[in-house]
Every structure is written in C-alpha cells, then in structure tokens.
Design an enzyme around this catalytic site. Structure first.
Site, PDB file in Angstrom:
ATOM      1  N   ASP A 253       0.824  -1.187   0.024  1.00 52.55           N
ATOM      2  CA  ASP A 253      -0.142   0.066   0.067  1.00 52.55           C
ATOM      3  C   ASP A 253       0.893   1.101   0.100  1.00 52.55           C
ATOM      4  OD1 ASP A 253      -3.168   0.421   0.775  1.00 52.55           O
ATOM      5  OD2 ASP A 253      -1.757   2.245   1.061  1.00 52.55           O
ATOM      6  N   ILE A 254       0.515   2.179  -0.859  1.00 55.40           N
ATOM      7  CA  ILE A 254       1.396   3.632  -0.862  1.00 55.40           C
ATOM      8  C   ILE A 254       1.159   4.112   0.508  1.00 55.40           C
ATOM      9  CG2 ILE A 254      -0.589   5.169  -1.704  1.00 55.40           C
ATOM     10  CD1 ILE A 254       1.439   5.991  -3.912  1.00 55.40           C
TER      11      ILE A 254
ATOM     12  N   ASN B 296     -13.196  -3.509   2.342  1.00 57.38           N
ATOM     13  CA  ASN B 296     -13.723  -2.295   2.469  1.00 57.38           C
ATOM     14  C   ASN B 296     -14.876  -2.019   1.235  1.00 57.38           C
ATOM     15  OD1 ASN B 296     -12.519  -1.742   4.771  1.00 57.38           O
ATOM     16  ND2 ASN B 296     -10.975  -0.426   3.754  1.00 57.38           N
TER      17      ASN B 296
ATOM     18  N   GLN C 132     -14.537   2.508   1.070  1.00 58.74           N
ATOM     19  CA  GLN C 132     -13.846   2.122  -0.030  1.00 58.74           C
ATOM     20  C   GLN C 132     -13.451   3.229  -0.730  1.00 58.74           C
ATOM     21  OE1 GLN C 132     -16.099  -0.574  -2.575  1.00 58.74           O
ATOM     22  NE2 GLN C 132     -14.468  -1.023  -3.872  1.00 58.74           N
TER      23      GLN C 132
ATOM     24  N   HIS D 263     -10.534  -4.977  -3.686  1.00 64.14           N
ATOM     25  CA  HIS D 263      -9.142  -5.332  -3.138  1.00 64.14           C
ATOM     26  C   HIS D 263      -9.415  -5.744  -1.790  1.00 64.14           C
ATOM     27  CE1 HIS D 263     -10.127  -1.110  -2.725  1.00 64.14           C
ATOM     28  NE2 HIS D 263      -9.727  -1.264  -1.423  1.00 64.14           N
TER      29      HIS D 263
ATOM     30  N   HIS E  89      -6.909  -5.727   1.892  1.00 63.06           N
ATOM     31  CA  HIS E  89      -5.856  -5.327   2.453  1.00 63.06           C
ATOM     32  C   HIS E  89      -5.390  -6.260   3.590  1.00 63.06           C
ATOM     33  CE1 HIS E  89      -6.993  -0.782   2.195  1.00 63.06           C
ATOM     34  NE2 HIS E  89      -7.742  -1.462   1.900  1.00 63.06           N
TER      35      HIS E  89
HETATM   36  P1  5GP Z   1      -9.691   1.498   0.330  1.00 60.43           P
HETATM   37  O1  5GP Z   1      -9.865   2.543   1.097  1.00 60.43           O
HETATM   38  O2  5GP Z   1     -10.520   1.499  -0.954  1.00 60.43           O
HETATM   39  O3  5GP Z   1     -10.301   0.229   1.073  1.00 60.43           O
HETATM   40  O4  5GP Z   1      -8.114   1.099   0.025  1.00 60.43           O
HETATM   41  C1  5GP Z   1      -7.459   1.622  -1.149  1.00 60.43           C
HETATM   42  C2  5GP Z   1      -6.058   1.578  -0.777  1.00 60.43           C
HETATM   43  O5  5GP Z   1      -5.265   1.579  -1.902  1.00 60.43           O
HETATM   44  C3  5GP Z   1      -5.600   2.546   0.064  1.00 60.43           C
HETATM   45  O6  5GP Z   1      -5.017   2.154   1.227  1.00 60.43           O
HETATM   46  C4  5GP Z   1      -4.734   3.488  -0.567  1.00 60.43           C
HETATM   47  O7  5GP Z   1      -3.562   3.915   0.380  1.00 60.43           O
HETATM   48  C5  5GP Z   1      -4.096   2.433  -1.510  1.00 60.43           C
HETATM   49  N1  5GP Z   1      -3.748   3.196  -2.713  1.00 60.43           N
HETATM   50  C6  5GP Z   1      -4.530   4.024  -3.508  1.00 60.43           C
HETATM   51  N2  5GP Z   1      -3.774   4.375  -4.766  1.00 60.43           N
HETATM   52  C7  5GP Z   1      -2.756   3.780  -4.823  1.00 60.43           C
HETATM   53  C8  5GP Z   1      -1.400   3.434  -5.723  1.00 60.43           C
HETATM   54  O8  5GP Z   1      -1.559   4.484  -6.569  1.00 60.43           O
HETATM   55  N3  5GP Z   1      -0.467   2.674  -5.236  1.00 60.43           N
HETATM   56  C9  5GP Z   1      -0.407   1.737  -4.129  1.00 60.43           C
HETATM   57  N4  5GP Z   1       0.294   0.985  -3.813  1.00 60.43           N
HETATM   58  N5  5GP Z   1      -1.692   1.968  -3.338  1.00 60.43           N
HETATM   59  C10 5GP Z   1      -2.489   2.564  -3.542  1.00 60.43           C
END
Ligand code: 5GP
Ligand code: ZN
Length: 114
Positions: free
Chosen positions: A31-32, A87, A94, A100, A102
């Site tokens: 994760d970034i 999520n 989300q 996806h 985590h």
């Molecule tokens: P969500 O909040 O949708 O469950 O999680 C999305 C996740 O993707 C977040 O934790 C966010 O930091 C990660 N993320 C978003 N854009 C990128 C990206 O371009 N590269 C990487 N490695 N992670 C990303």
C-alpha cells in the site's frame, strides 16, 4: 479492464508498482500509505467494482484468500497473525472502486476498527 481505474492501471503497469505476488488472476503490492509494518493490497487482475460484482460460482474471493495465505507465509507473519480486510462502498470507506483486500500485520491490530 477499466480505463481510468487506478488499480487497473497498476495491473497494466501504467503506474509502476513492484508486485510482491503475481499469478494469472491476481497481483499484490505494498500500500502506498501503509497503516502497519505489513500492508499489502491484493487485487484481481480483472476489474470488479467491489465484492458486490462477484457472481456465484466465481472463485476469485477464495483465490485471494489462498494468495493471502501464501503471502503471510512468505512474509513470516503467519504465526504472529494478521488481518485480511475488504472495504465496500461509502460506509465501508472504499476509496478505490476496484475489488481489493488489505492484508495488515507486523503489529497488534485494534478491534473493533474505528
Ligand atoms: P480502500 O480505502 O479503497 O479500501 O483502499 C485503497 C487503498 O489503496 C488505500 O489504502 C490506498 O493507500 C491504496 N492506494 C491508492 N492508490 C494507490 C496507488 O497508486 N498505489 C498503491 N500502492 N496503493 C494505492
Ligand atoms: Zn479496475
């Protein structure tokens, strides 16, 4: 594939990202914005908006769980434990509309989450 989707761009290597795991169906990468010492994102290569887009008989969720199993063994956190989280939608927070999971670990994780 969705043209504008960030995670589809990662799959297509348009956003350079190191894959810590890849097979025909999924990729996994760090994760970034990591929330724990281990914070891996596991995604299907195919674009599904969320788990709500997965049909009966499609084994992608089972496959993602098996991949998580392999990754935790590889990263050495199988014994200490980890969390596998999906999520979905607004209340689930989300932010990327591509299915996806985590995979979090490497520290004690609080429950319930906020
Ligand atoms: P969500 O909040 O949708 O469950 O999680 C999305 C996740 O993707 C977040 O934790 C966010 O930091 C990660 N993320 C978003 N854009 C990128 C990206 O371009 N590269 C990487 N490695 N992670 C990303
Ligand atoms: Zn996508």
């Amino acid at each position: 594939m969705s043209q504008d989707c960030i995670f589809c761009k990662i799959v297509r290597k348009e956003i350079p990202t190191e894959f810590i795991y890849e097979d025909d169906l999924v990729v996994a990468f760090n994760d970034i914005n990591p929330q724990a010492p281990v914070h891996v994102i596991i995604i299907p290569k195919e674009h599904y908006e969320s788990i709500l887009s997965v049909s009966a008989g499609d084994d992608i969720i089972g496959h993602i769980h098996l991949v998580a199993n392999r990754i935790v063994l590889k990263l050495g956190i199988a014994k200490t434990g980890f969390r596998l989280v999906n999520n979905t939608g607004r209340d689930g927070n989300q932010t990327v509309p591509h299915l996806h999971y985590h995979l979090l670990g490497g520290r004690e994780l609080l429950w319930p989450p906020g």
